[in-house]
Enzyme design. Structure first.
Site, mmCIF file in Angstrom:
data_model
loop_
_atom_site.group_PDB
_atom_site.id
_atom_site.type_symbol
_atom_site.label_atom_id
_atom_site.label_comp_id
_atom_site.label_asym_id
_atom_site.label_seq_id
_atom_site.Cartn_x
_atom_site.Cartn_y
_atom_site.Cartn_z
ATOM 1 C CG HIS A 1 -1.631 -1.077 1.330
ATOM 2 N ND1 HIS A 1 -2.968 -1.562 0.587
ATOM 3 C CD2 HIS A 1 -1.839 -2.212 2.377
ATOM 4 C CE1 HIS A 1 -3.447 -2.503 1.069
ATOM 5 N NE2 HIS A 1 -2.721 -2.993 1.896
HETATM 6 O O1 RIB Z 1 -5.304 -0.180 4.557
HETATM 7 C C1 RIB Z 1 -3.922 -0.178 4.491
HETATM 8 C C2 RIB Z 1 -3.193 0.819 5.376
HETATM 9 O O2 RIB Z 1 -3.386 0.539 6.581
HETATM 10 C C3 RIB Z 1 -1.655 0.985 5.174
HETATM 11 O O3 RIB Z 1 -1.104 2.281 5.466
HETATM 12 C C4 RIB Z 1 -1.090 0.076 6.190
HETATM 13 O O4 RIB Z 1 0.114 0.315 6.720
HETATM 14 C C5 RIB Z 1 -2.085 0.306 7.362
HETATM 15 O O5 RIB Z 1 -1.625 1.443 7.873
#
Ligand code: RIB
Ligand code: CA
Length: 312
Positions: A241
């Site tokens: 992500h």
């Molecule tokens: O949903 C993904 C996000 O939530 C990313 O930033 C991961 O690190 C968690 O913080």
């Protein structure tokens, strides 16, 4: 001329990879790192941020601890994904570099008040508590913000912590609502994009074959962090992500999206934290962000691998 950025983060293995990518890229200048409670509680996210700075060979980086709980809700964490430490996977030593004494929100406000107009990009990688608190306490800082580029939300991909909401937005929906209504140039990397940035076994092997400590750490982190999502989605790899935020700053043409209206659900518990994206422009609500929908995944991983290989 590198872009001056502040990374606001809840490390988190994917946050760690994003921070390493930033340090490896001359296109961005990290003014400081502000930790927020999210994946794991604040004492761990601030410690993890310092571990990553030392791994990158940047022990002089200013790291601050920010808010330890969302603006109006009980903290929800994600140890089930990131492990007890938040950086499970490899064995890690405690950091030696100092945590700054100043509260992250005070430092964000002070830094932006001293900065020229439109000169600092905020890169939130976790719940938006620090950013929203700064905006609420000092609305004048908007003038110094060039852009907010955040990882959060989802539309076609729905949610990952509830059927309706993505974790970063879900943890602090009130904060997200403040940020999305702030009128600041806003670019969003939702699950719609990050679910196409799948870290396959080949990518992990690529990190490991770098033969560097950074490569080994990133391989161990992604190996660990991906197991949960691979199980959940049954995919060949799991979404990476947060590095999409930094990759956008370096190579924006890797991403495509739409300038649309996105509002945050802050009342219904059923859909709390949902990013209600008017992708098809069926409402007359004014566009307030560029909501990304697709990326060149091969280009993203090529960039990530090439840059991480620059770190020892
Ligand atoms: O949903 C993904 C996000 O939530 C990313 O930033 C991961 O690190 C968690 O913080
Ligand atoms: Ca994160």
């Amino acid at each position: 001329m590198p872009r001056n950025i502040i990374i606001d983060t809840d490390p988190g293995q994917d946050d760690a990879v994003a921070i390493l990518l930033a340090f490896a890229s001359p296109e961005v200048n990290v003014l400081g790192i502000t930790a927020v409670a999210g994946n794991v509680p604040l004492p761990l996210t601030q410690k993890n941020a310092r571990i990553v700075c030392e791994l990158a060979g940047k022990p002089e980086t200013l790291v601050f601890a920010g808010c330890d709980a969302p603006m109006g809700r009980k903290l929800v964490t994600a140890e089930h994904v990131h492990g007890k430490t938040g950086l499970d996977g490899p064995q890690l030593n405690d950091p030696v570099m100092p945590l700054q004494d100043q509260h992250a929100v005070d430092w964000i406000i002070e830094t932006l008040r001293a900065a020229p107009a439109n000169s600092v990009t905020l890169c939130p990688l976790g719940p938006l508590t620090n950013i929203a608190t700064a905006l609420q306490r000092a609305p004048d800082i908007i003038n110094a913000i060039e852009e907010i580029v955040l990882m959060g939300g989802g539309y076609f991909e729905g949610g990952n912590i509830t059927p309706a909401a993505e974790f970063n937005i879900y943890v602090d929906p009130q904060a997200a609502d403040i940020v999305f209504r702030a009128g600041v140039p806003l670019t969003v990397m939702p699950l719609d994009v990050t679910h196409k940035a799948l870290t396959t076994a080949d990518h992990i092997a690529g990190f490991r074959s770098m033969g560097t400590h950074v490569g080994d750490m990133v391989a161990a982190w992604t190996d660990f962090f991906e197991r949960f999502d691979k199980e959940k989605y049954g995919s060949e790899g799991a979404p990476l992500h947060d590095p999409t935020v930094i990759a956008y700053l370096i190579k924006p043409d890797l991403f495509t999206g739409r300038h649309i209206n996105v509002e945050i659900e802050t009342t219904s518990e059923l859909t709390m934290g949902a990013t209600v994206a008017d992708w098809w422009r069926v409402s007359d609500r004014a566009p307030n962000c560029t909501f990304m929908g697709d990326l060149d995944a091969d280009g993203f991983f090529d960039l990530l691998t090439e840059r991480l290989a620059r770190l020892g």
